[in-house]
Design an enzyme around this catalytic site. Structure first.
Site, PDB file in Angstrom:
ATOM      1  N   ASP A   1      -1.803   6.583   6.395  1.00  0.00           N
ATOM      2  CA  ASP A   1      -2.813   5.626   5.937  1.00  0.00           C
ATOM      3  C   ASP A   1      -3.063   4.665   7.106  1.00  0.00           C
ATOM      4  O   ASP A   1      -2.212   3.837   7.416  1.00  0.00           O
ATOM      5  CB  ASP A   1      -2.275   4.882   4.705  1.00  0.00           C
ATOM      6  CG  ASP A   1      -3.226   3.787   4.218  1.00  0.00           C
ATOM      7  OD1 ASP A   1      -4.282   3.568   4.848  1.00  0.00           O
ATOM      8  OD2 ASP A   1      -2.899   3.145   3.194  1.00  0.00           O
TER       9      ASP A   1
ATOM     10  N   TRP B   1       0.833  -1.206   0.000  1.00  0.00           N
ATOM     11  CA  TRP B   1       0.000   0.000   0.000  1.00  0.00           C
ATOM     12  C   TRP B   1       0.861   1.247   0.000  1.00  0.00           C
ATOM     13  O   TRP B   1       0.557   2.218  -0.706  1.00  0.00           O
ATOM     14  CB  TRP B   1      -0.989  -0.019   1.161  1.00  0.00           C
ATOM     15  CG  TRP B   1      -1.906  -1.205   1.094  1.00  0.00           C
ATOM     16  CD1 TRP B   1      -2.039  -2.194   2.020  1.00  0.00           C
ATOM     17  CD2 TRP B   1      -2.808  -1.544   0.025  1.00  0.00           C
ATOM     18  NE1 TRP B   1      -2.964  -3.118   1.594  1.00  0.00           N
ATOM     19  CE2 TRP B   1      -3.445  -2.750   0.385  1.00  0.00           C
ATOM     20  CE3 TRP B   1      -3.133  -0.954  -1.199  1.00  0.00           C
ATOM     21  CZ2 TRP B   1      -4.397  -3.375  -0.436  1.00  0.00           C
ATOM     22  CZ3 TRP B   1      -4.076  -1.577  -2.018  1.00  0.00           C
ATOM     23  CH2 TRP B   1      -4.693  -2.761  -1.631  1.00  0.00           C
TER      24      TRP B   1
ATOM     25  N   LYS C   1     -12.037  -2.043   6.423  1.00  0.00           N
ATOM     26  CA  LYS C   1     -11.149  -2.850   7.257  1.00  0.00           C
ATOM     27  C   LYS C   1     -11.618  -2.850   8.707  1.00  0.00           C
ATOM     28  O   LYS C   1     -11.560  -3.879   9.362  1.00  0.00           O
ATOM     29  CB  LYS C   1      -9.707  -2.334   7.176  1.00  0.00           C
ATOM     30  CG  LYS C   1      -9.130  -2.295   5.765  1.00  0.00           C
ATOM     31  CD  LYS C   1      -8.649  -3.652   5.287  1.00  0.00           C
ATOM     32  CE  LYS C   1      -8.414  -3.726   3.784  1.00  0.00           C
ATOM     33  NZ  LYS C   1      -7.497  -2.743   3.248  1.00  0.00           N
TER      34      LYS C   1
HETATM   35  C1  LIG Z   1      -6.886  -2.199   1.936  1.00  0.00           C
HETATM   36  C2  LIG Z   1      -5.911  -1.109   2.099  1.00  0.00           C
HETATM   37  C3  LIG Z   1      -5.796  -0.074   1.158  1.00  0.00           C
HETATM   38  C4  LIG Z   1      -6.609  -0.041  -0.111  1.00  0.00           C
HETATM   39  O1  LIG Z   1      -7.926   0.284   0.170  1.00  0.00           O
HETATM   40  P1  LIG Z   1      -9.018   0.471  -0.981  1.00  0.00           P
HETATM   41  O2  LIG Z   1     -10.160   1.031  -0.200  1.00  0.00           O
HETATM   42  O3  LIG Z   1      -9.286  -0.868  -1.555  1.00  0.00           O
HETATM   43  O4  LIG Z   1      -8.490   1.421  -1.982  1.00  0.00           O
HETATM   44  C5  LIG Z   1      -4.885   0.933   1.394  1.00  0.00           C
HETATM   45  N1  LIG Z   1      -4.119   0.923   2.497  1.00  0.00           N
HETATM   46  C6  LIG Z   1      -4.184  -0.048   3.419  1.00  0.00           C
HETATM   47  C7  LIG Z   1      -3.304   0.007   4.618  1.00  0.00           C
HETATM   48  C8  LIG Z   1      -5.086  -1.097   3.244  1.00  0.00           C
HETATM   49  O5  LIG Z   1      -5.164  -2.079   4.166  1.00  0.00           O
END
Ligand SMILES: *Cc1c(COP(=O)(O)O)cnc(C)c1O
Length: 354
Positions: A167, A100, A191
């Site tokens: 993030d 990511w 998540k």
């Molecule tokens: C799943 C995830 C993403 C991507 O998320 P999307 O909503 O599918 O774009 C980005 N960063 C982390 C840490 C993730 O776990």
């Protein structure tokens, strides 16, 4: 019986949230209309998004500190470019701890010069780099608090004078941090908060408005702030369901409470991974994630047996990501301790019969 759901994302949500969300799809607020067929500008929905935004700030301890909470679309992946679009003038610093972060770096390169302060790519991202320097002449520093795929988690964050962007998709609302150290936090809902389709962005308003480029409205944080997250039709169902999860968390006792539960769950599983001679952990011990535990069988020949055993035990979503292999148990906020116990029981049973 509901399965023990270790899915990495979209992930498990609390039963009562699923129940209330499904009721609202049929009849919202006893008004004989569905949540998803009313105007997003009607008072009942405006109340929902306001509540969701204020709960997010309250749970993070960021009320009255100059932050705004927004519910946007495009997933966390959209934030990879939106962050850079809104904040990167010339140069930005990124810590590379996995897929990511690498994707975030790739997008940001379209907007300026990138400094990768450190990377753990040399060991397939099984650790968090430490002791790196963040240049002071960058527009911001970006990091990923929890690496969903590799099972590593940042236990501390660097001190820096530049804005810090994080993030937090896979560990938001799971542990106590001084969230005011961050200037922008983003997290895809699927998540730890709700269904796919919305992304929470918490931004300190004062960092905006400093880039020279023109920003299209749909990618401009300030536009969404000025319109209270409603520049266009927001994803009403994901926002409502996220609000329910945030209410659930607040009623339980907030992050302070859930962090203790999360620590119990991960301790239970990691103790078994370390104790059981049939298994080994993948991530470096000091950087292990409390959300996503990655592990593998010492002897691959036991794989078919183990796979059929956990599936028979009503467990779902245990396969590792294709770039790591092995297994990954995602233990998000809504996963009960007894589900982790069910997995540990299977691991012990495998040891007993092998
Ligand atoms: C799943 C995830 C993403 C991507 O998320 P999307 O909503 O599918 O774009 C980005 N960063 C982390 C840490 C993730 O776990």
């Amino acid at each position: 019986m509901k399965k023990h759901n270790f899915s990495a994302g979209p992930c498990i949500l609390p039963e009562e949230v699923l129940q209330k969300a499904s009721e609202a799809v049929v009849n919202f607020n006893n008004d004989n209309l569905s949540l998803i067929e009313i105007s997003h500008r009607s008072q009942p929905f405006v109340d929902v998004i306001e509540k969701a935004r204020s709960l997010a700030l309250e749970l993070l301890g960021l009320e009255n500190k100059g932050y705004k909470a927004l519910f946007l679309q495009g997933g966390a992946s959209m934030q990879f470019l939106m962050v850079a679009y809104n904040l990167l003038n010339k140069k930005a610093a990124y810590l590379n701890t996995g897929t990511w972060s690498s994707n975030a770096i790739k997008e940001a390169k379209l907007f300026g010069e990138l400094v990768e302060v450190a990377s753990s790519k040399d060991k397939n991202f099984n650790y968090i780099p430490k002791g790196y320097q963040i240049p002071t002449d960058v527009d911001y520093f970006h990091c990923t608090s929890n690496n969903t795929i590799y099972g590593t988690q940042m236990k501390s964050f660097p001190e820096t004078s530049v804005p810090m962007i994080c993030d937090m998709s896979s560990d938001i609302f799971s542990r106590q941090l001084d969230f005011s150290k961050f200037d922008l936090i983003y997290a895809g809902a699927q998540k730890n908060m709700g269904p796919a389709g919305t992304t929470l962005v918490v931004v300190k308003e004062e960092i905006l408005g400093k880039v020279e480029r023109q920003i299209p409205s749909m990618l401009n944080y300030q536009v969404f702030i000025d319109k209270d997250s409603m520049f266009n039709t927001p994803p009403v169902f994901p926002v409502y369901t996220s609000m329910l999860t945030l209410e659930w968390l607040k009623d339980l006792g907030g992050i302070e409470f859930i962090e203790k539960v999360n620590e119990k769950k991960s301790a239970l599983l990691y103790n078994e991974i370390d104790r059981n001679p049939l298994f080994k952990g993948v991530a470096s011990i000091e950087d292990r994630s409390h959300m996503n535990a990655t592990f593998a069988l010492v002897d691959d020949n036991l794989q078919t047996k183990f796979d059929s055993m956990w599936q028979e035990a009503n467990i779902n979503g245990l396969h590792g990501h294709r770039s790591v292999g092995g297994y990954r148990a995602s233990m998000y906020n809504a996963l009960p301790l007894y589900s982790v116990q069910a997995l540990v029981d299977v691991m012990q049973e495998l040891e007993r019969i092998s």
